[in-house]
Design a protein around this motif. Structure first.
Motif, PDB file in Angstrom:
ATOM      1  N   GLU A 104     -50.165  44.783  93.767  1.00  0.00           N
ATOM      2  CA  GLU A 104     -48.802  44.781  93.226  1.00  0.00           C
ATOM      3  C   GLU A 104     -48.825  44.536  91.722  1.00  0.00           C
ATOM      4  O   GLU A 104     -48.084  45.160  90.963  1.00  0.00           O
ATOM      5  N   LEU A 105     -49.677  43.640  91.267  1.00  0.00           N
ATOM      6  CA  LEU A 105     -49.800  43.390  89.825  1.00  0.00           C
ATOM      7  C   LEU A 105     -50.291  44.641  89.101  1.00  0.00           C
ATOM      8  O   LEU A 105     -49.812  44.967  88.022  1.00  0.00           O
ATOM      9  N   ARG A 106     -51.244  45.361  89.696  1.00  0.00           N
ATOM     10  CA  ARG A 106     -51.741  46.600  89.096  1.00  0.00           C
ATOM     11  C   ARG A 106     -50.622  47.631  88.999  1.00  0.00           C
ATOM     12  O   ARG A 106     -50.455  48.293  87.977  1.00  0.00           O
ATOM     13  N   ARG A 107     -49.805  47.740  90.058  1.00  0.00           N
ATOM     14  CA  ARG A 107     -48.675  48.681  90.042  1.00  0.00           C
ATOM     15  C   ARG A 107     -47.665  48.310  88.962  1.00  0.00           C
ATOM     16  O   ARG A 107     -47.169  49.183  88.248  1.00  0.00           O
ATOM     17  N   ARG A 108     -47.369  47.024  88.854  1.00  0.00           N
ATOM     18  CA  ARG A 108     -46.420  46.575  87.825  1.00  0.00           C
ATOM     19  C   ARG A 108     -46.951  46.866  86.426  1.00  0.00           C
ATOM     20  O   ARG A 108     -46.213  47.331  85.567  1.00  0.00           O
ATOM     21  N   ARG A 109     -48.231  46.556  86.200  1.00  0.00           N
ATOM     22  CA  ARG A 109     -48.839  46.799  84.883  1.00  0.00           C
ATOM     23  C   ARG A 109     -48.762  48.287  84.538  1.00  0.00           C
ATOM     24  O   ARG A 109     -48.348  48.662  83.447  1.00  0.00           O
ATOM     25  N   SER A 110     -49.127  49.150  85.488  1.00  0.00           N
ATOM     26  CA  SER A 110     -49.084  50.598  85.260  1.00  0.00           C
ATOM     27  C   SER A 110     -47.667  51.086  85.025  1.00  0.00           C
ATOM     28  O   SER A 110     -47.424  51.935  84.159  1.00  0.00           O
ATOM     29  N   VAL A 133     -45.039  49.392  83.816  1.00  0.00           N
ATOM     30  CA  VAL A 133     -44.566  48.965  82.488  1.00  0.00           C
ATOM     31  C   VAL A 133     -45.250  49.794  81.408  1.00  0.00           C
ATOM     32  O   VAL A 133     -44.604  50.244  80.456  1.00  0.00           O
ATOM     33  N   CYS A 134     -46.532  50.046  81.574  1.00  0.00           N
ATOM     34  CA  CYS A 134     -47.286  50.849  80.602  1.00  0.00           C
ATOM     35  C   CYS A 134     -46.677  52.254  80.499  1.00  0.00           C
ATOM     36  O   CYS A 134     -46.421  52.752  79.391  1.00  0.00           O
ATOM     37  N   ARG A 135     -46.422  52.891  81.649  1.00  0.00           N
ATOM     38  CA  ARG A 135     -45.820  54.235  81.642  1.00  0.00           C
ATOM     39  C   ARG A 135     -44.429  54.221  81.016  1.00  0.00           C
ATOM     40  O   ARG A 135     -44.066  55.113  80.264  1.00  0.00           O
ATOM     41  N   TRP A 136     -43.635  53.199  81.309  1.00  0.00           N
ATOM     42  CA  TRP A 136     -42.284  53.090  80.772  1.00  0.00           C
ATOM     43  C   TRP A 136     -42.308  52.970  79.244  1.00  0.00           C
ATOM     44  O   TRP A 136     -41.535  53.619  78.543  1.00  0.00           O
ATOM     45  N   LEU A 137     -43.208  52.138  78.743  1.00  0.00           N
ATOM     46  CA  LEU A 137     -43.308  51.980  77.291  1.00  0.00           C
ATOM     47  C   LEU A 137     -43.783  53.278  76.646  1.00  0.00           C
ATOM     48  O   LEU A 137     -43.239  53.697  75.616  1.00  0.00           O
ATOM     49  N   GLN A 138     -44.765  53.941  77.251  1.00  0.00           N
ATOM     50  CA  GLN A 138     -45.240  55.215  76.714  1.00  0.00           C
ATOM     51  C   GLN A 138     -44.131  56.268  76.731  1.00  0.00           C
ATOM     52  O   GLN A 138     -43.984  57.035  75.779  1.00  0.00           O
ATOM     53  N   GLY A 178     -57.742  44.874  80.066  1.00  0.00           N
ATOM     54  CA  GLY A 178     -57.974  44.029  81.242  1.00  0.00           C
ATOM     55  C   GLY A 178     -56.681  43.885  82.015  1.00  0.00           C
ATOM     56  O   GLY A 178     -56.057  44.883  82.377  1.00  0.00           O
ATOM     57  N   ASN A 179     -56.250  42.646  82.227  1.00  0.00           N
ATOM     58  CA  ASN A 179     -55.006  42.385  82.953  1.00  0.00           C
ATOM     59  C   ASN A 179     -53.797  42.278  82.034  1.00  0.00           C
ATOM     60  O   ASN A 179     -52.706  41.940  82.485  1.00  0.00           O
ATOM     61  N   GLU A 180     -53.985  42.536  80.753  1.00  0.00           N
ATOM     62  CA  GLU A 180     -52.892  42.441  79.791  1.00  0.00           C
ATOM     63  C   GLU A 180     -52.564  43.808  79.220  1.00  0.00           C
ATOM     64  O   GLU A 180     -53.394  44.721  79.241  1.00  0.00           O
ATOM     65  N   LEU A 181     -51.349  43.920  78.710  1.00  0.00           N
ATOM     66  CA  LEU A 181     -50.944  45.099  77.958  1.00  0.00           C
ATOM     67  C   LEU A 181     -50.796  44.681  76.503  1.00  0.00           C
ATOM     68  O   LEU A 181     -50.232  43.621  76.217  1.00  0.00           O
ATOM     69  N   ARG A 182     -51.296  45.499  75.598  1.00  0.00           N
ATOM     70  CA  ARG A 182     -51.171  45.237  74.163  1.00  0.00           C
ATOM     71  C   ARG A 182     -50.273  46.311  73.573  1.00  0.00           C
ATOM     72  O   ARG A 182     -50.513  47.497  73.759  1.00  0.00           O
ATOM     73  N   VAL A 183     -49.249  45.873  72.874  1.00  0.00           N
ATOM     74  CA  VAL A 183     -48.250  46.782  72.314  1.00  0.00           C
ATOM     75  C   VAL A 183     -48.361  46.764  70.795  1.00  0.00           C
ATOM     76  O   VAL A 183     -48.141  45.726  70.169  1.00  0.00           O
ATOM     77  N   ALA A 184     -48.727  47.911  70.236  1.00  0.00           N
ATOM     78  CA  ALA A 184     -48.776  48.120  68.784  1.00  0.00           C
ATOM     79  C   ALA A 184     -49.582  47.047  68.054  1.00  0.00           C
ATOM     80  O   ALA A 184     -49.319  46.766  66.890  1.00  0.00           O
ATOM     81  N   THR A 190     -48.331  41.016  73.291  1.00  0.00           N
ATOM     82  CA  THR A 190     -49.114  41.006  74.519  1.00  0.00           C
ATOM     83  C   THR A 190     -48.168  40.789  75.688  1.00  0.00           C
ATOM     84  O   THR A 190     -47.246  39.975  75.605  1.00  0.00           O
ATOM     85  N   ILE A 191     -48.397  41.516  76.781  1.00  0.00           N
ATOM     86  CA  ILE A 191     -47.625  41.324  78.009  1.00  0.00           C
ATOM     87  C   ILE A 191     -48.620  40.921  79.090  1.00  0.00           C
ATOM     88  O   ILE A 191     -49.568  41.644  79.377  1.00  0.00           O
ATOM     89  N   LYS A 192     -48.397  39.746  79.676  1.00  0.00           N
ATOM     90  CA  LYS A 192     -49.274  39.231  80.729  1.00  0.00           C
ATOM     91  C   LYS A 192     -48.601  39.396  82.081  1.00  0.00           C
ATOM     92  O   LYS A 192     -47.395  39.639  82.169  1.00  0.00           O
TER      93      LYS A 192
END
Length: 180
Positions: free
Chosen positions: A101-107, A109-114, A124-130, A134-136
């Motif tokens: 579920e965490l992997r799905r959420r990360r993906s 959010v990543c797709r939405w931002l893109q 890793g388990n974080e998203l880095r924006v510009a 950082t989104i944990k």
């Protein structure tokens, strides 16, 4: 250790006070209030202090608004038992979510931002924006961290309006069908 100028002291000092018993003086003369307890956390935006006191019948929580804080004095360090109580007091939300579920959420959010033309990369388990935010896990608006308040606010608002990936309606569909 006595700290003055709480609003201007910054996160490094705040982190040194977390999970320690403190005395907080808030307000201006003649209406100075004193609060005492274990410093659970500090809100990075408002600088408010969250204190917890444990009793036999539970715990009490006190929030001291950051703009009123004048002095913070560390009274003592937590022993092993108290440190564990403080860590478990507000367990992270990620404990109830499975890794898939965490992997799905990360993906998601990543797709939405893109999709909204925001430069984002998985680290890793974080998203880095510009390179500025950082989104944990679990990847909600409250899980964003940045020293740039403008970027933080914009990304949090963008995540708040993200369509639910589990909803049955496709936001791209209008509900109108054609019989051609």
């Amino acid at each position: 250790m006595m700290q003055c100028g709480w609003l201007h002291s910054g996160p490094q000092l705040w982190l040194r006070c977390v999970h320690r018993e403190v005395r907080v003086k808030a307000g201006k003369e003649p209406r100075v209030e004193e609060h005492r307890g274990w410093l659970l956390t500090v809100d990075p935006v408002s600088h408010s202090v969250v204190l917890v006191n444990f009793r036999e019948d539970g715990a009490s929580v006190c929030v001291v608004m950051g703009h009123t804080v004048e002095h913070v004095e560390v009274l003592r360090e937590a022993d092993r038992e108290m440190a564990e109580r403080l860590r478990c007091f507000l367990p992270p939300k990620t404990l109830s979510l499975d890794p898939e579920e965490l992997r799905r959420r990360r993906s998601s959010v990543c797709r939405w931002l893109q999709k909204n033309r925001v430069p984002v990369e998985e680290d890793g388990n974080e998203l880095r924006v510009a390179g500025a935010l950082t989104i944990k896990a679990p990847y909600g608006p409250e899980d964003c961290c940045s020293s740039n308040q403008i970027i933080l606010d914009r990304i949090q608002r963008l995540i708040q309006v993200q369509p639910d990936p589990h909803s049955e309606t496709d936001p791209g569909r209008t509900g109108i069908t054609s019989n051609n």
